[in-house]
Write a protein that holds these residues in place. Structure first.
Motif, PDB file in Angstrom:
ATOM      1  N   TYR A 560      19.081  72.338  72.612  1.00 20.79           N
ATOM      2  CA  TYR A 560      20.026  73.005  71.327  1.00 20.79           C
ATOM      3  C   TYR A 560      21.552  73.448  71.819  1.00 20.79           C
ATOM      4  N   VAL A 561      21.664  73.857  72.991  1.00 18.18           N
ATOM      5  CA  VAL A 561      22.983  73.988  73.548  1.00 18.18           C
ATOM      6  C   VAL A 561      23.798  72.524  73.775  1.00 18.18           C
ATOM      7  N   ARG A 562      23.195  71.626  74.556  1.00 15.96           N
ATOM      8  CA  ARG A 562      23.857  70.585  74.667  1.00 15.96           C
ATOM      9  C   ARG A 562      24.181  70.156  73.623  1.00 15.96           C
ATOM     10  N   TRP A 563      23.514  69.884  72.602  1.00 14.34           N
ATOM     11  CA  TRP A 563      23.852  69.104  70.998  1.00 14.34           C
ATOM     12  C   TRP A 563      24.928  69.765  70.609  1.00 14.34           C
ATOM     13  N   PRO A 665      39.048  56.615  83.432  1.00 17.57           N
ATOM     14  CA  PRO A 665      40.001  55.345  83.544  1.00 17.57           C
ATOM     15  C   PRO A 665      41.274  55.862  84.402  1.00 17.57           C
ATOM     16  N   GLU A 666      42.134  54.844  84.401  1.00 19.03           N
ATOM     17  CA  GLU A 666      43.143  54.794  85.013  1.00 19.03           C
ATOM     18  C   GLU A 666      44.076  56.082  84.780  1.00 19.03           C
ATOM     19  N   GLY A 667      44.841  56.589  85.609  1.00 19.72           N
ATOM     20  CA  GLY A 667      45.455  57.639  85.109  1.00 19.72           C
ATOM     21  C   GLY A 667      45.133  58.949  85.867  1.00 19.72           C
ATOM     22  N   VAL A 668      45.918  60.202  85.737  1.00 19.24           N
ATOM     23  CA  VAL A 668      45.554  61.457  86.199  1.00 19.24           C
ATOM     24  C   VAL A 668      44.833  62.206  85.421  1.00 19.24           C
ATOM     25  N   TRP A 669      43.876  62.860  85.760  1.00 21.83           N
ATOM     26  CA  TRP A 669      42.970  63.745  84.906  1.00 21.83           C
ATOM     27  C   TRP A 669      42.696  65.080  85.583  1.00 21.83           C
ATOM     28  N   TYR A 670      42.716  66.146  84.424  1.00 25.11           N
ATOM     29  CA  TYR A 670      42.486  67.536  84.913  1.00 25.11           C
ATOM     30  C   TYR A 670      41.197  67.850  84.450  1.00 25.11           C
ATOM     31  N   ASP A 671      40.317  68.425  85.271  1.00 30.32           N
ATOM     32  CA  ASP A 671      39.111  69.080  84.897  1.00 30.32           C
ATOM     33  C   ASP A 671      39.341  70.215  84.081  1.00 30.32           C
ATOM     34  N   TYR A 672      39.005  70.078  82.757  1.00 25.14           N
ATOM     35  CA  TYR A 672      39.229  71.299  82.006  1.00 25.14           C
ATOM     36  C   TYR A 672      38.981  72.527  82.198  1.00 25.14           C
ATOM     37  N   TRP A 673      37.681  72.870  83.176  1.00 26.79           N
ATOM     38  CA  TRP A 673      37.267  74.084  83.309  1.00 26.79           C
ATOM     39  C   TRP A 673      37.742  74.711  84.665  1.00 26.79           C
ATOM     40  N   SER A 674      37.841  73.660  85.656  1.00 24.34           N
ATOM     41  CA  SER A 674      38.219  74.170  87.139  1.00 24.34           C
ATOM     42  C   SER A 674      39.643  74.046  87.479  1.00 24.34           C
ATOM     43  N   ARG A 692      28.549  74.664  80.390  1.00 24.88           N
ATOM     44  CA  ARG A 692      29.775  73.875  80.432  1.00 24.88           C
ATOM     45  C   ARG A 692      29.467  72.230  80.240  1.00 24.88           C
ATOM     46  N   ILE A 693      30.352  71.903  79.408  1.00 25.81           N
ATOM     47  CA  ILE A 693      30.192  70.489  78.988  1.00 25.81           C
ATOM     48  C   ILE A 693      31.414  69.735  79.532  1.00 25.81           C
ATOM     49  N   PRO A 694      31.092  68.801  80.513  1.00 24.40           N
ATOM     50  CA  PRO A 694      32.343  68.055  81.174  1.00 24.40           C
ATOM     51  C   PRO A 694      33.580  67.644  80.276  1.00 24.40           C
ATOM     52  N   ILE A 695      34.904  68.308  80.548  1.00 29.80           N
ATOM     53  CA  ILE A 695      35.886  67.606  79.326  1.00 29.80           C
ATOM     54  C   ILE A 695      37.006  67.448  80.692  1.00 29.80           C
ATOM     55  N   TYR A 696      37.820  66.341  80.436  1.00 29.10           N
ATOM     56  CA  TYR A 696      39.000  66.197  81.233  1.00 29.10           C
ATOM     57  C   TYR A 696      40.125  65.783  80.312  1.00 29.10           C
ATOM     58  N   VAL A 697      41.313  66.317  80.777  1.00 29.12           N
ATOM     59  CA  VAL A 697      42.455  66.178  80.060  1.00 29.12           C
ATOM     60  C   VAL A 697      43.689  65.264  80.626  1.00 29.12           C
ATOM     61  N   LYS A 698      44.140  64.292  79.904  1.00 30.89           N
ATOM     62  CA  LYS A 698      45.034  63.505  80.632  1.00 30.89           C
ATOM     63  C   LYS A 698      46.419  64.189  80.929  1.00 30.89           C
ATOM     64  N   PRO A 766      45.860  75.865  82.442  1.00 32.62           N
ATOM     65  CA  PRO A 766      45.061  76.903  83.071  1.00 32.62           C
ATOM     66  C   PRO A 766      43.634  76.367  83.331  1.00 32.62           C
ATOM     67  N   ARG A 767      43.050  77.093  84.284  1.00 33.50           N
ATOM     68  CA  ARG A 767      41.599  77.002  84.035  1.00 33.50           C
ATOM     69  C   ARG A 767      40.829  77.854  82.819  1.00 33.50           C
ATOM     70  N   HIS A 768      39.857  77.206  82.627  1.00 36.98           N
ATOM     71  CA  HIS A 768      39.178  77.732  81.412  1.00 36.98           C
ATOM     72  C   HIS A 768      37.907  78.629  81.849  1.00 36.98           C
ATOM     73  N   GLU A 769      37.521  79.650  81.348  1.00 35.38           N
ATOM     74  CA  GLU A 769      36.473  80.345  81.679  1.00 35.38           C
ATOM     75  C   GLU A 769      35.360  79.755  80.720  1.00 35.38           C
ATOM     76  N   PRO A 770      33.930  79.243  81.229  1.00 32.03           N
ATOM     77  CA  PRO A 770      33.001  78.628  80.044  1.00 32.03           C
ATOM     78  C   PRO A 770      32.361  79.751  79.425  1.00 32.03           C
ATOM     79  N   PRO A 771      31.868  79.792  78.458  1.00 32.68           N
ATOM     80  CA  PRO A 771      31.196  80.792  77.541  1.00 32.68           C
ATOM     81  C   PRO A 771      29.898  81.374  78.404  1.00 32.68           C
TER      82      PRO A 771
END
Length: 771
Positions: A560-563, A665-674, A692-698, A766-771
Motif C-alpha cells: 500500500y505504501v509503495r503504491w 541516463p547521461e548527465g549529473v543527477w542529485y539524489d533527492y533525499w541524500s 523513501r521512493i528513489p527520486i533523482y533530480v537533473k 537541500p537534502r530532504h527528510e523522508p516522511p
C-alpha cells in the motif's frame, strides 16, 4: 452530431494538404489509387490514401523529395514504400529480398490489407494505446480493439490506438476505428506487419525527437486540455463491492463522515469520489429466470427481490449469500452455471441518499469537489432502460438490447465478450440518445456533482445495430463518443471539465483523464498499472492515474505504501479499491509515510502544473518513460519501471523489498533525499527503506514548491513559491497557464523577491527528510 465519421483526423487540416502524387498501384492483383499528401503539420507528416480503383497500373518507381534530405520512394507493382533521410532508411515495407520468404510488400488477405514493416536490431517501438506488458512493443502482437480485460495484468486493453512511433525517427497513424492488428516481430524479429481495413488513410510522421511525434498526433486528432486545478489534488474514493448490508459506506451520512474525518486529520484532499454505492440497481432479469428454472417459486423469487432492494441495493453479493444460507444446493448450481458479469447504471439514488444536495453542499463546505460514478449501460427493469428502449435508443443485436461483458462461471473467467441481455447500451450514434444522456448528467451537476467517473464503455457488441447502421468499427469509436458527451456537457455547464475514464479509442486524449483500470492488489498489479500509464504517455494520452493499493484484494501495508508513493507522483492521484484504501487503515507507520507523501504532492503542485503547461506546448506528457527524453540511449529502450516526472525528476518505484537497481541516463543527477551527486550514464544499486521512493533530480533544474500549506488547491498555491536550484542555475522561468507566469527571474539566495502577485525565494538543493 456527436458521431460524424469513423475517422479521427481533422478534416480542415486535410483540406489544406498539398497533393504530391496520385497514381494507380497494384496490390494482390487489384488496382488501387494511391494518393500521397503532405500535411501542414510540423515536423513532417505524409498522408497516404489507398482506395480500390480501376484502370491500368502505372508501373515503375517514383521518387518524391518531401523536404531537404527526405525522400519517399514508391514502387507501384506491387506497392512498396520507403522513406529515407539523408540517405538512411527511416521506414520501409519493401522487404523483397532473397532472404525474405514472406510477402514483403502491401498485400490482401481475408482479414484485410497487410503491410510489412522493417524493424532494425536495437530499434524501439512505442505507443498503440494502453497496454500492460513491456512498453517497448518489439516482439509483440497487439490487437487494436477495446476490451474490458477483467483485471490486470493482461494482454488486452481498455484504450486502443492505431498509432505507434519508432526510435528510427518515424511514427505511423492509421485513421480508423476499425480493428487493426499491429505485429512488431512476434514471429520473426526484425519483420513486423500491420493488418488494417482494405481501404485506409495512413499518416507517416517524421521526427527528430519523440515528443514531436506526439505533438503531430495532437495536431492531427486534437489537443488535450488542462483539467481543473483541483483535479491535481488527491481523490479519495468511497467504494465497497460487498453490498449495502456489509459496506462501510452505505449512506450520504457515511460519505460526509468520511470527508469530515479526512479534514479532522488535517489531510489534504480535493475530491471525494462516490462509486456505485449511491445507486439503485434492479434485480437481474436473467437471475430471476435462472432461479425459477432451478425450482424456486414466484413468491420465493419475490422475497429475494425484496431482500436485494433492502440489503444489496447496488451489489448482488448479499442476495447470493442469502441464497447460499437458505438453499445451499441452489447456490452451488448458480455458482457453477450462472454467468457473473458487470453492472449497469440507473441514475436512481437509493434510500440511503435521500437528499444528495445536502451531502454535496457539506462536502463543498469542507473544500471538496464531488465525483460520481456512471456507466453507459441501462439495466433491464429500470425506468432509464424503459425510456431508452421505447424510443429505440439502445444498441441491439438481432433486434434485442445486449451488452458484452467479461463473465465468470464457477469462479473462473470464461469469456471477455459474453453477450448478456440484462442491460442495453445507450446508442451514442443517435443525437437524441446523446441529448437524453446529457440531460441525465446535467441533473447530476445540478445536484452539486463536479466530476464524472465514466466507467465501462468497452461492451458494445461488434455485431451491434446502431442508429447509423451496423458497422463493427463503431466498437472502438463508442467509448470516445460516450466520454465526449459527458465531458462537453460538464464543460458547457461548468466552464471546466474532467471525466475519470477507463476506456477509449483514437482521440480519447481530448477528454481527460484515463485511469488504468482494475489491477489486483499485488506487486505485479502495481507494475502493470505503471506500464499502462507509460504506455498511454507514448500514445499521446497526457494524463493518467492508477488505483492506489490496487482495485481487487487487500494489499499488504508495505505494498500500500509503495503504491501510494508511486501513485502520488503521477499526473492524478486516487485511492480506490474493493477493500480499505483510507491512508489510516494500514497501521501507524503506513499512515505516517502516506500522509507525508500526500503533503509532498501538494507542495509540488507548482512544479506539476507548470510541467503540464509546458508539456502541452512540446508534446511531453508529465509522466513518461525515459526513452521519450533519451531516445538515442539504447539502454533506456526497455526500461518501464522508472519514469520521468516532468523534465527534471526521475522516479524509480519499488514493487517488492527495499532495494533495487536504477539506471541513470547521461548527465549529473542529485539524489533527492541524500543530496548525493551521481554522474550518468550509470547503473546504481539503491537501498530504499519503506519511507523513501528513489527520486533523482537533473543538474540545472529549478523546482518550484508552494509554501502555502493548503488542505485543498486554490490559485494561492502559485503565489508563494520556494524554488530549489540544483547546480549552477542563474534564472528561473515557469508558466502556470491561467494562473500567471514567471520569466527569467534572477536566482538570489539572500532575499525573497516580489514579482507582481508572486513571492519567490530560492534555496540551493537541500537534502530532504523522508516522511
Amino acid at each position: 452530431m456527436y458521431c460524424k465519421s469513423f475517422r479521427a483526423i481533422n478534416d480542415e487540416l486535410k483540406a489544406r494538404s498539398r497533393q504530391l502524387l496520385s497514381v494507380n498501384v497494384l496490390i494482390s492483383g487489384l488496382t488501387y489509387r494511391l494518393k500521397v499528401l503532405q500535411l501542414p503539420v510540423e515536423p513532417i507528416v505524409i498522408g497516404i490514401e489507398l482506395r480500390e480503383s480501376k484502370g491500368p497500373i502505372e508501373e515503375g518507381e517514383v521518387k518524391l523529395e518531401i523536404a531537404p534530405g527526405v525522400m519517399l520512394t514508391v514502387c507501384t507493382s506491387p506497392l512498396r514504400l520507403t522513406v529515407t533521410r539523408n540517405g538512411s532508411v527511416v521506414f520501409t515495407n519493401n522487404l523483397l529480398t532473397p532472404q525474405h520468404y514472406g510477402r514483403g510488400y502491401f498485400h490482401l488477405l481475408d482479414d484485410g490489407l497487410h503491410m510489412p514493416i522493417l524493424i532494425n536490431p536495437g530499434e524501439g517501438v512505442y505507443g498503440v494505446g494502453e497496454w500492460f506488458g513491456r512498453v517497448n512493443r518489439v516482439g509483440q502482437r497487439l490487437e487494436v480493439y477495446v476490451v474490458d480485460p477483467a483485471g490486470l495484468p493482461n494482454d488486452k486493453t481498455y484504450v486502443a490506438y492505431p498509432f505507434y512511433w519508432s526510435t528510427a525517427g518515424y511514427g505511423l497513424l492509421i485513421d480508423t476505428y476499425c480493428r487493426v492488428v499491429m505485429d512488431f516481430g512476434s514471429r520473426y524479429l526484425g519483420v513486423g506487419e500491420i493488418v488494417m481495413p482494405r481501404e485506409v488513410d495512413l499518416y507517416l510522421i517524421l521526427f527528430n525527437r519523440p515528443n514531436e511525434a506526439i505533438k503531430a498526433l495532437w495536431e492531427l486528432t486534437g489537443y488535450p486540455e488542462i483539467p481543473p486545478l483541483w483535479s491535481f489534488g488527491v481523490w479519495y474514493s468511497l467504494w465497497r463491492d460487498a453490498g449495502y448490508v456489509y459496506s462501510t459506506y452505505r449512506t450520504q451520512d457515511d460519505v460526509v463522515k468520511f470527508a469530515e474525518e479526512v479534514r479532522r486529520r488535517g489531510l489534504p484532499g480535493d475530491v471525494i469520489h462516490i462509486d456505485p454505492i449511491y445507486t439503485r440497481r434492479p434485480f437481474r432479469e436473467s437471475l430471476r429466470l435462472f432461479l425459477l428454472r432451478l425450482g424456486l417459486s414466484e413468491s420465493e423469487v419475490k422475497e429475494l427481490v425484496r431482500y436485494h432492494e433492502e440489503n444489496g441495493r447496488w451489489s448482488f453479493r448479499p442476495v447470493l449469500d442469502y441464497i447460499k444460507s437458505k438453499w445451499p444446493d441452489k447456490f452451488e448450481v448458480i455458482f457453477r452455471e450462472y454467468p457473473m458479469t458487470g453492472q449497469g447504471c440507473t441514475f436512481e439514488w437509493h434510500g440511503g441518499f435521500p437528499r444528495p444536495t445536502e451531502m454535496t453542499a457539506r462536502l463543498h463546505e469542507l473544500g471538496f469537489k464531488v465525483s460520481l460514478w456512471v456507466n453507459p449501460y441501462a439495466p433491464v427493469g429500470s425506468r432509464w432502460f424503459s425510456e431508452l428502449n421505447e424510443k429505440g435508443l439502445l444498441v441491439k443485436v438481432k433486434g434485442k438490447p445486449m451488452v458484452e461483458m467479461p463473465a465468470w462461471i464457477n469462479g473462473s473467467l470464461v469469456d471477455y465478450r459474453y453477450l448478456i441481455t440484462d442491460f442495453g447500451a445507450v446508442d451514442f450514434t443517435n443525437d437524441e440518445a446523446c441529448r437524453m444522456y446529457a440531460d441525465k448528467i446535467k441533473e447530476l451537476l445540478n445536484l452539486g456533482i463536479d466530476a464524472i467517473k465514466t466507467d465501462y464503455g468497452e461492451g458494445v457488441p461488434e455485431q451491434g445495430e446502431y442508429y447509423i447502421g451496423a458497422d463493427p468499427c463503431i466498437h472502438n469509436l463508442y467509448p470516445v463518443i460516450y466520454n465526449k458527451v459527458i465531458y462537453e456537457t460538464i464543460k458547457e455547464t461548468r466552464d471546466e471539465a474532467i471525466v475519470w475514464g477507463r476506456s477509449g479509442g483514437l482521440g480519447i486524449h481530448r477528454y481527460p483523464i484515463r485511469w488504468t483500470g482494475d489491477p489486483d492488489s499485488t506487486p505485479r498489479g502495481m507494475a502493470a498499472s505503471l506500464r499502462g500509464v507509460l504506455s498511454m504517455a507514448t500514445s499521446g494520452v497526457m494524463y493518467a492515474s492508477v488505483d492506489i493499493g490496487g482495485y481487487s484484494g487487500t494489499p499488504t501495508p508495505e505494498l500500500y505504501v509503495r503504491w501510494a508513493q508511486m501513485g502520488l507522483l503521477l499526473s492524478h492521484s486516487r485511492f480506490h479499491g474493493t477493500t480499505e484504501r483510507e491512508p489510516w487503515s494500514y497501521g501507524d507507520e503506513a499512515y505516517r509515510i502516506v500522509s507525508g507523501f500526500i503533503r509532498l504532492r501538494y507542495s509540488l503542485i507548482p512544479y506539476i502544473y507548470s510541467q503540464v503547461v509546458k508539456g502541452l506546448r512540446t508534446g511531453m506528457p508529465l509522466v513518461r518513460p525515459l526513452v521519450m527524453d533519451y531516445p538515442d540511449d539504447e539502454s533506456v529502450r526497455d526500461i518501464d519501471d522508472e519514469y520521468m516526472f516532468g523534465e527534471a525528476m526521475l522516479v524509480a518505484p519499488l514493487f517488492t523489498g527495499d532495494e533495487r537497481t536504477i539506471y541513470l541516463p547521461e548527465g549529473v543527477w542529485y539524489d533527492y533525499w541524500s543530496g548525493e551527486v551521481i554522474r550518468g550514464p550509470t547503473t546504481v544499486r539503491v537501498k530504499a527503506p519503506l519511507n523513501r521512493i528513489p527520486i533523482y533530480v537533473k543538474d540545472g533544474a529549478a523546482i518550484p514548491y508552494t509554501r502555502v500549506k493548503a488542505l485543498y488547491l486554490t490559485p494561492e498555491v502559485f503565489h508563494d513559491l520556494s524554488v530549489e536550484a540544483y547546480g549552477d542555475v542563474e534564472t528561473f522561468s515557469a508558466d502556470f497557464g491561467g494562473y500567471g507566469r514567471l520569466e527569467g527571474v534572477r536566482v538570489n539566495y539572500d532575499k525573497v523577491q516580489v514579482i507582481g502577485d508572486f513571492k519567490v525565494s530560492f534555496t540551493k538543493a537541500p537534502r530532504h527528510e523522508p516522511p
